[in-house]
Design a protein around this motif. Sequence first.
Motif, PDB file in Angstrom:
ATOM      1  N   THR A  19       0.832  -1.208   0.000  1.00  0.00           N
ATOM      2  CA  THR A  19       0.000   0.000   0.000  1.00  0.00           C
ATOM      3  C   THR A  19       0.862   1.251   0.000  1.00  0.00           C
ATOM      4  O   THR A  19       0.522   2.235  -0.650  1.00  0.00           O
ATOM      5  N   GLY A  20       1.985   1.208   0.714  1.00  0.00           N
ATOM      6  CA  GLY A  20       2.897   2.349   0.690  1.00  0.00           C
ATOM      7  C   GLY A  20       3.560   2.534  -0.655  1.00  0.00           C
ATOM      8  O   GLY A  20       3.850   3.648  -1.075  1.00  0.00           O
ATOM      9  N   ALA A  21       3.808   1.435  -1.345  1.00  0.00           N
ATOM     10  CA  ALA A  21       4.420   1.524  -2.671  1.00  0.00           C
ATOM     11  C   ALA A  21       3.422   2.016  -3.717  1.00  0.00           C
ATOM     12  O   ALA A  21       3.797   2.695  -4.669  1.00  0.00           O
ATOM     13  N   MET A  22       2.151   1.673  -3.547  1.00  0.00           N
ATOM     14  CA  MET A  22       1.135   2.087  -4.523  1.00  0.00           C
ATOM     15  C   MET A  22       0.751   3.545  -4.377  1.00  0.00           C
ATOM     16  O   MET A  22       0.417   4.201  -5.355  1.00  0.00           O
ATOM     17  N   PHE A  23       0.768   4.049  -3.154  1.00  0.00           N
ATOM     18  CA  PHE A  23       0.321   5.419  -2.895  1.00  0.00           C
ATOM     19  C   PHE A  23       1.482   6.266  -2.385  1.00  0.00           C
ATOM     20  O   PHE A  23       1.544   6.624  -1.223  1.00  0.00           O
ATOM     21  N   GLU A  24       2.407   6.577  -3.273  1.00  0.00           N
ATOM     22  CA  GLU A  24       3.556   7.400  -2.908  1.00  0.00           C
ATOM     23  C   GLU A  24       3.103   8.826  -2.635  1.00  0.00           C
ATOM     24  O   GLU A  24       2.120   9.295  -3.219  1.00  0.00           O
ATOM     25  N   PRO A  25       3.819   9.556  -1.770  1.00  0.00           N
ATOM     26  CA  PRO A  25       3.389  10.906  -1.422  1.00  0.00           C
ATOM     27  C   PRO A  25       3.393  11.882  -2.591  1.00  0.00           C
ATOM     28  O   PRO A  25       2.531  12.731  -2.690  1.00  0.00           O
ATOM     29  N   GLY A  26       4.350  11.795  -3.473  1.00  0.00           N
ATOM     30  CA  GLY A  26       4.352  12.629  -4.663  1.00  0.00           C
ATOM     31  C   GLY A  26       4.943  14.012  -4.452  1.00  0.00           C
ATOM     32  O   GLY A  26       5.705  14.276  -3.532  1.00  0.00           O
ATOM     33  N   GLU A  27       4.559  14.916  -5.358  1.00  0.00           N
ATOM     34  CA  GLU A  27       5.124  16.264  -5.374  1.00  0.00           C
ATOM     35  C   GLU A  27       4.773  17.094  -4.156  1.00  0.00           C
ATOM     36  O   GLU A  27       5.559  17.928  -3.725  1.00  0.00           O
ATOM     37  N   TRP A  28       3.599  16.893  -3.598  1.00  0.00           N
ATOM     38  CA  TRP A  28       3.197  17.727  -2.461  1.00  0.00           C
ATOM     39  C   TRP A  28       4.142  17.513  -1.281  1.00  0.00           C
ATOM     40  O   TRP A  28       4.441  18.459  -0.553  1.00  0.00           O
ATOM     41  N   TYR A  29       4.649  16.284  -1.104  1.00  0.00           N
ATOM     42  CA  TYR A  29       5.575  16.026  -0.001  1.00  0.00           C
ATOM     43  C   TYR A  29       6.929  16.679  -0.263  1.00  0.00           C
ATOM     44  O   TYR A  29       7.554  17.209   0.652  1.00  0.00           O
ATOM     45  N   GLU A  30       7.367  16.615  -1.500  1.00  0.00           N
ATOM     46  CA  GLU A  30       8.646  17.233  -1.850  1.00  0.00           C
ATOM     47  C   GLU A  30       8.604  18.746  -1.670  1.00  0.00           C
ATOM     48  O   GLU A  30       9.610  19.364  -1.359  1.00  0.00           O
ATOM     49  N   SER A  31       7.431  19.348  -1.864  1.00  0.00           N
ATOM     50  CA  SER A  31       7.326  20.805  -1.772  1.00  0.00           C
ATOM     51  C   SER A  31       7.173  21.306  -0.333  1.00  0.00           C
ATOM     52  O   SER A  31       7.211  22.509  -0.106  1.00  0.00           O
ATOM     53  N   LEU A  32       7.008  20.408   0.626  1.00  0.00           N
ATOM     54  CA  LEU A  32       6.881  20.831   2.025  1.00  0.00           C
ATOM     55  C   LEU A  32       8.175  21.440   2.537  1.00  0.00           C
ATOM     56  O   LEU A  32       9.266  21.067   2.117  1.00  0.00           O
ATOM     57  N   ASN A  33       8.049  22.353   3.464  1.00  0.00           N
ATOM     58  CA  ASN A  33       9.203  22.954   4.111  1.00  0.00           C
ATOM     59  C   ASN A  33       9.588  22.043   5.274  1.00  0.00           C
ATOM     60  O   ASN A  33       9.032  22.143   6.354  1.00  0.00           O
TER      61      ASN A  33
END
Length: 69
Positions: A19-33
């Motif tokens: 489930t963690g592999a199927m639903f990766e956090p994506g761009e929103w996580y990378e853009s977090l401070n």
Amino acid sequence: MDWTLFFIFLAGCGAAAATGAMFEPGEWYESLNKPSWTPPKWLFPVAWTTLYLCIAAAGARPRRQAGGW
């Protein structure tokens, strides 16, 4: 250790990991401070693999004791 039971528990952990592999956090996580102490990206798969192996081993251990299942 009962290896068959270990691999059964490991399969259960693998289902949770899927489930963690199927639903990766994506761009929103990378853009977090994030704080400076945030671990590097490569460490997460290493840490979770280690954790899932330990969880499977801990699940298989009680079977060896008297009265286990």
